[in-house]
Motif scaffolding. Sequence first.
Motif, PDB file in Angstrom:
ATOM      1  N   ARG A   1      -9.623  55.694  29.981  1.00 61.00           N
ATOM      2  CA  ARG A   1      -9.105  56.788  29.185  1.00 61.00           C
ATOM      3  C   ARG A   1      -8.355  56.241  27.974  1.00 61.00           C
ATOM      4  O   ARG A   1      -8.484  56.723  26.870  1.00 61.00           O
ATOM      5  CB  ARG A   1      -8.172  57.659  30.032  1.00 61.00           C
ATOM      6  CG  ARG A   1      -7.950  59.003  29.403  1.00 61.00           C
ATOM      7  CD  ARG A   1      -7.261  60.009  30.295  1.00 61.00           C
ATOM      8  NE  ARG A   1      -7.368  59.759  31.696  1.00 61.00           N
ATOM      9  CZ  ARG A   1      -6.319  59.629  32.502  1.00 61.00           C
ATOM     10  NH1 ARG A   1      -5.108  59.751  32.049  1.00 61.00           N
ATOM     11  NH2 ARG A   1      -6.485  59.396  33.779  1.00 61.00           N
TER      12      ARG A   1
ATOM     13  N   LYS B   1      -7.805  55.347  34.408  1.00 60.44           N
ATOM     14  CA  LYS B   1      -6.705  55.301  33.444  1.00 60.44           C
ATOM     15  C   LYS B   1      -7.015  54.300  32.338  1.00 60.44           C
ATOM     16  O   LYS B   1      -6.796  54.588  31.171  1.00 60.44           O
ATOM     17  CB  LYS B   1      -5.395  54.922  34.136  1.00 60.44           C
ATOM     18  CG  LYS B   1      -4.811  56.024  34.964  1.00 60.44           C
ATOM     19  CD  LYS B   1      -3.377  55.743  35.387  1.00 60.44           C
ATOM     20  CE  LYS B   1      -3.164  54.309  35.798  1.00 60.44           C
ATOM     21  NZ  LYS B   1      -1.883  54.042  36.410  1.00 60.44           N
TER      22      LYS B   1
ATOM     23  N   GLN C   1      -5.242  64.376  36.994  1.00 60.84           N
ATOM     24  CA  GLN C   1      -4.569  64.406  35.688  1.00 60.84           C
ATOM     25  C   GLN C   1      -3.610  65.600  35.605  1.00 60.84           C
ATOM     26  O   GLN C   1      -2.491  65.472  35.111  1.00 60.84           O
ATOM     27  CB  GLN C   1      -5.591  64.481  34.544  1.00 60.84           C
ATOM     28  CG  GLN C   1      -6.308  63.183  34.292  1.00 60.84           C
ATOM     29  CD  GLN C   1      -7.449  63.331  33.287  1.00 60.84           C
ATOM     30  OE1 GLN C   1      -7.896  64.429  32.977  1.00 60.84           O
ATOM     31  NE2 GLN C   1      -7.932  62.214  32.801  1.00 60.84           N
TER      32      GLN C   1
END
Length: 135
Positions: A131, A128, A92
């Motif tokens: 998230r 991803k 990230q």
Amino acid sequence: MKITQLVVHCADTPNDRDVTAEDIHQWHIQRKWAGIGYHRVIRRNGVIEQGRPEYWEGAHVKGYNSTTLGVCLIGRDQFTDAQMQSLERVLQEWKAKYPNAEVCGHRDLDPHKTCPNFDVKGWWAKVKGNRYENA
């Protein structure tokens, strides 16, 4: 330096053995290399250790070192939850600096390698997705 890929590796050390960035640095020097080839190392307990500075070209994927950053998970094929959480953090951080860089495993760039012994692209797609779902 134009970074196009963020490459995940494994140390190919026994899963129950803790190894440090300094250990890898010494191994690489013994091979007559210019020190550790990875930019980050993630130990078994999830601690993230600095390898090469990001501005210094890595030595971790033949033919791709000038456009990649490399992170190495300690172990062979069974990584801890703490390691995977730290890996997500490192990637990230790098994606924030290099938003167009592709996340991949060493094996995705060298068909003769199995490293890091899991599907990094598939794992990253799930990370991803989770998230955004939980945001």
